[in-house]
Scaffold this motif. Structure first.
Motif, mmCIF file in Angstrom:
data_model
loop_
_atom_site.group_PDB
_atom_site.id
_atom_site.type_symbol
_atom_site.label_atom_id
_atom_site.label_comp_id
_atom_site.label_asym_id
_atom_site.label_seq_id
_atom_site.Cartn_x
_atom_site.Cartn_y
_atom_site.Cartn_z
ATOM 1 N N ASN A 127 0.824 -1.212 0.000
ATOM 2 C CA ASN A 127 0.000 0.000 0.000
ATOM 3 C C ASN A 127 0.856 1.259 0.000
ATOM 4 O OD1 ASN A 127 -2.230 -1.656 0.083
ATOM 5 N ND2 ASN A 127 -2.634 -1.335 2.268
ATOM 6 N N LEU A 128 1.927 1.243 0.810
ATOM 7 C CA LEU A 128 2.787 2.419 0.904
ATOM 8 C C LEU A 128 3.445 2.717 -0.452
ATOM 9 C CD1 LEU A 128 5.156 3.445 3.734
ATOM 10 C CD2 LEU A 128 6.038 3.365 1.427
ATOM 11 N N ILE A 129 3.947 1.681 -1.106
ATOM 12 C CA ILE A 129 4.619 1.885 -2.394
ATOM 13 C C ILE A 129 3.635 2.390 -3.444
ATOM 14 C CG2 ILE A 129 5.828 0.712 -4.277
ATOM 15 C CD1 ILE A 129 7.127 -1.078 -2.118
ATOM 16 N N ILE A 130 2.450 1.808 -3.502
ATOM 17 C CA ILE A 130 1.439 2.272 -4.452
ATOM 18 C C ILE A 130 1.060 3.715 -4.145
ATOM 19 C CG2 ILE A 130 -0.932 1.980 -5.240
ATOM 20 C CD1 ILE A 130 0.868 -0.118 -6.363
ATOM 21 N N ASP A 131 0.852 4.040 -2.869
ATOM 22 C CA ASP A 131 0.511 5.414 -2.487
ATOM 23 C C ASP A 131 1.625 6.378 -2.876
ATOM 24 O OD1 ASP A 131 -1.890 4.557 -1.444
ATOM 25 O OD2 ASP A 131 -1.217 4.570 0.646
ATOM 26 N N SER A 132 2.869 5.955 -2.691
ATOM 27 C CA SER A 132 4.006 6.795 -3.036
ATOM 28 C C SER A 132 4.064 7.048 -4.540
ATOM 29 C CB SER A 132 5.308 6.139 -2.559
ATOM 30 O OG SER A 132 6.442 6.824 -3.049
ATOM 31 N N LEU A 133 3.934 5.995 -5.338
ATOM 32 C CA LEU A 133 3.962 6.149 -6.788
ATOM 33 C C LEU A 133 2.840 7.070 -7.262
ATOM 34 C CD1 LEU A 133 4.659 2.445 -7.811
ATOM 35 C CD2 LEU A 133 6.258 4.354 -8.009
ATOM 36 N N ARG A 134 1.661 6.870 -6.714
ATOM 37 C CA ARG A 134 0.529 7.725 -7.085
ATOM 38 C C ARG A 134 0.804 9.183 -6.729
ATOM 39 N NH1 ARG A 134 -5.349 5.291 -5.542
ATOM 40 N NH2 ARG A 134 -5.654 3.992 -7.387
ATOM 41 N N TYR A 135 1.393 9.405 -5.582
ATOM 42 C CA TYR A 135 1.678 10.771 -5.156
ATOM 43 C C TYR A 135 2.625 11.465 -6.136
ATOM 44 C CZ TYR A 135 3.569 14.670 -2.488
ATOM 45 O OH TYR A 135 3.981 15.921 -2.106
ATOM 46 N N TRP A 136 3.695 10.770 -6.509
ATOM 47 C CA TRP A 136 4.668 11.381 -7.423
ATOM 48 C C TRP A 136 4.067 11.631 -8.803
ATOM 49 C CZ3 TRP A 136 8.930 13.570 -5.677
ATOM 50 C CH2 TRP A 136 9.442 13.157 -4.442
ATOM 51 N N VAL A 137 3.119 10.802 -9.207
ATOM 52 C CA VAL A 137 2.467 10.997 -10.503
ATOM 53 C C VAL A 137 1.420 12.104 -10.435
ATOM 54 C CG1 VAL A 137 0.930 9.918 -12.197
ATOM 55 C CG2 VAL A 137 2.898 8.658 -11.321
ATOM 56 N N VAL A 138 0.537 12.045 -9.430
ATOM 57 C CA VAL A 138 -0.598 12.965 -9.372
ATOM 58 C C VAL A 138 -0.185 14.338 -8.856
ATOM 59 C CG1 VAL A 138 -2.851 13.387 -8.315
ATOM 60 C CG2 VAL A 138 -2.246 11.083 -9.093
ATOM 61 N N GLU A 139 0.577 14.377 -7.768
ATOM 62 C CA GLU A 139 0.918 15.646 -7.132
ATOM 63 C C GLU A 139 2.191 16.275 -7.695
ATOM 64 O OE1 GLU A 139 -0.836 17.381 -5.007
ATOM 65 O OE2 GLU A 139 -2.448 15.892 -4.891
ATOM 66 N N MET A 140 3.130 15.433 -8.154
ATOM 67 C CA MET A 140 4.427 15.959 -8.599
ATOM 68 C C MET A 140 4.616 15.858 -10.110
ATOM 69 S SD MET A 140 5.507 16.791 -5.588
ATOM 70 C CE MET A 140 7.250 16.878 -5.209
#
Length: 693
Positions: free
Chosen positions: A313-326
């Motif tokens: 979950n943490l890795i998926i959340d991290s990847l999503r964050y870098w794609v969506v927010e960054m």
């Protein structure tokens, strides 16, 4: 200071989530017995200004601890004190005296040097949210077959470039004109997530300080590296990272991040407690049966437990964050085979983490590139799980190096790599562009050193030259190390052109190491992970001195590849005449012009690519291209293979010729003396383009 009003909070979103009337904090820990949230007035404060003890009956839902702090401003510094049993033999390393980073922190204080083995100089997480103006920025999504990847260290790129913001996120923006002129489509940065650059300081000396330069030691999977920011305010790194991405996108350049999810900065049983160890060590890491010890598939001390749902979950959340927010366009996964391992270390064919990444609706169009091996013996080149995962192809690197060294009987292996490595990717259903071809990368020799050193020279790393690979497959071109002999220098430059031309004329996606285009050297050091100095930084004076030759050659070569449809194929070659076509899509031939007799001839080799739309699968016709390779020590005359079409061949590239004849500019070709053959000098490569008679 009087504590603020608090309420129960929500477990739904981990990390610090900003609301109009305060901040919600949530953190996972299955084995914790007590959790306290600490708020600090200043980044370097030792004692918290406010401390909130979470009530497990009110502030715990399942394994998520949560609290809402009212009227807490943006930019607040925080961390956690977590208590539980301290029994390393059972895998538990709780220590309520140590301030812990939030694994979901969006930014980390980077305004001072940390000391993780004390209680005084520990970093804090930052409550962060911004209203960044993306100015309509959208993902670029270049198809891999149209991509040219440039691997580079963010700081080293511009640190000596004489720019206003050298060595920073904003310094990258100043390099955009250079990227555009070079012709690349995508920049792949070495790790940009927060790491401790003083990690190796104790291994160096005052005369030769050592720092963590590469950054393969992640501390926080959501926070950009603070020291790459120009601004001195904590949190500026987020704004400047986004500014860099936005401006690169405006210039049509993608951002790919090298990400390290396989291990963390906390190391083995002797390493510091920074975050995961103190939050729930036995859940986040893979441990031996004697749980004091860590599995070390990463070769750095620990291995994250990617099979555990909380880590997935943490890795998926991290990847999503870098794609969506960054707005990041893609990821290169360090030691990605670890992501395939289960709780006992076995490599799975269909691991849940990789399946989740491939099926995630946010991540489906994002470039995913695996380094498909690990330090524990796992090797998945050609069969890394996930049909859309591209792979670093080290077989390409090694076979191309051996071929241009003229090792015995390398023609077949070399031809297979140039044609897209069907032997590796065909059976698994992957396409040729999912092979990330490279000759050099950050880990190993630069291109200059590949042709200048037969042995590594890593003494500056303080490990008596025992670190770094000994299997460099290099050749010093006749003299070991640096030389002032003009003949040696000319020969080395010619060999560098051979490697560059092979890379950009091969099927698959090319990735070049930043600085190879002007002959950057590390003086034989093939493992500069700890060299944050002139050894690793770009020498732009060298680049200027090479501007008229190697730099020009590389620029023209990249643009040549991007103009011609015969490169970057979507499908593998068939080797026969496609339906509706008039000639085979590919022909391999020897110097006599006949089909190459594999394992019966020397390494001199020719190939002809058909540019017919039936062969390329594209809507428009392209010129046929013929490439002649001669890694041997003698000149070779190639007779052209006879086909039913009447064609006239003209010369475009010959690495054996002096500049500017080594590669001719767009629209310029050289007539051949003999229309049926071409003589190629030793250790050289030629490209010819066909025209109807």
């Amino acid at each position: 200071m009087k504590e603020r009003e608090v309420s129960t909070g929500s477990p739904l979103i981990l990390g610090a989530t900003v609301h109009k009337d305060g901040v919600n904090f949530a953190i996972y820990s299955h084995h914790a017995e007590a959790v306290a949230l600490a708020i600090f007035a200043k980044a370097q404060d030792y004692e918290p200004r406010e401390r909130y003890q979470l009530d497990p009956t009110l502030n715990r839902t399942g394994d998520v601890w949560h609290i809402f702090v009212h009227d807490l401003p943006l930019g607040a510094f925080y961390g956690y004190y977590i208590d539980g049993i301290h029994q390393p033999q059972l895998g538990h390393r709780f220590d309520s005296s140590l301030l812990l980073l939030d694994p979901y922190a969006r930014a980390v204080t980077g305004s001072f040097e940390w000391d993780f083995f004390t209680k005084e100089k520990r970093p804090k997480s930052i409550v962060y949210e911004d209203t960044f103006d993306w100015q309509g920025d959208r993902p670029i999504h270049y198809p891999l077959q149209d991509s040219v990847i440039y691997e580079v260290h963010l700081k080293g790129l511009s640190h000596t470039a004489g720019k206003s913001y050298a060595g920073t996120y904003l310094g990258v923006i100043e390099m955009i004109p250079y990227f555009k002129e070079l012709g690349i489509t995508s920049v792949e940065f070495l790790p940009l997530m927060e790491f401790d650059d003083m990690e190796y300081a104790q291994n160096g000396s005052e005369e030769h300080p050592l720092r963590n330069y590469w950054g393969y030691s992640t501390m926080s999977f959501f926070a950009p590296k603070a020291r790459y920011a120009v601004g001195s305010r904590d949190g500026d790194q987020v704004i400047e990272f986004k500014t860099m991405v936005r401006e690169l996108h405006k210039a049509g350049i993608e951002v790919i991040m090298d990400v390290v999810y396989n291990h963390t900065h906390e190391g083995n049983e002797h390493g510091p407690v920074v975050s995961f160890k103190g939050i729930d060590n036995s859940v986040y890491y893979m441990l031996y049966e004697d749980k004091r010890y860590y599995w070390n598939y990463a070769g750095t001390g620990n291995t994250t437990h990617c099979y555990a749902q909380v880590m997935t979950n943490l890795i998926i959340d991290s990847l999503r964050y870098w794609v969506v927010e960054m707005h990041v366009d893609g990821f290169r996964f360090d030691l990605a085979t670890i992501l395939s391992r289960d709780s006992r270390g076995y490599i799975l064919d269909n691991p849940p983490l990789l399946r989740s990444i491939m099926e995630d609706p946010v991540l489906q169009k994002v470039k995913m590139i695996a380094e498909p091996w690990d330090a524990g013996g796992g090797y998945q080149v050609g069969h890394f799980p996930g049909k859309n995962f591209a792979e670093w192809n080290d077989r390409y690197r090694d076979d191309v190096r051996r071929y241009w060294r003229n090792d015995y009987d390398m023609a077949a292996a070399f031809a297979t790599r140039v044609a897209g490595s069907h032997d590796l990717y065909g059976a698994s259903g992957k396409r040729p562009y999912l092979s990330i071809n490279y000759v050099t990368a950050h880990d190993g020799f630069t291109l200059h050193d590949l042709v200048s050193y037969s042995h590594k020279y890593n003494y500056a790393n303080g490990q008596n030259n025992t670190d770094g690979t000994d299997n460099n497959l290099s050749w010093n071109s006749g003299v070991e190390g640096e030389s002032s002999d003009p003949n040696i220098l000319k020969f080395r430059k010619q060999r560098m052109k051979n490697f560059l031309a092979t890379l950009f004329l091969s099927q698959g996606t090319p990735m070049m190491l930043g600085g190879d285009e002007f002959g950057r050297t590390q003086y034989g050091n093939n493992n500069t992970y700890c060299q944050d100095n002139e050894l690793s930084w770009f020498d732009w004076q060298l680049a200027k001195s090479e501007e008229s030759d190697l730099m020009r050659f590389t620029k023209e070569l990249i643009h040549f590849r991007r103009r011609h449809n015969v490169f970057g194929r979507k499908e593998f070659f068939k080797g026969y005449v496609p339906a509706g076509g008039t000639k085979p899509d590919i022909i391999w031939f020897g110097c006599d012009g006949h089909q190459y007799k594999w394992h019966k001839q020397d390494n001199a080799l020719g190939v002809r690519y058909s540019g017919e739309r039936e062969a390329t699968g594209l809507s428009s016709e392209s010129e046929d291209v013929m490439i002649l390779f001669n890694p041997t020590h003698e000149s070779k005359t190639f007779y052209f293979p006879l086909t039913s079409d009447k064609m006239r061949w003209k010369l475009k590239i010959d690495t054996g010729l002096p500049s500017p004849r080594d590669i001719l500019p767009e629209g310029v070709y050289e007539e051949l003396v003999d229309p049926y053959s071409y003589t190629l000098m030793p250790h050289s490569l030629a490209v010819l383009i066909c025209f109807p008679q």
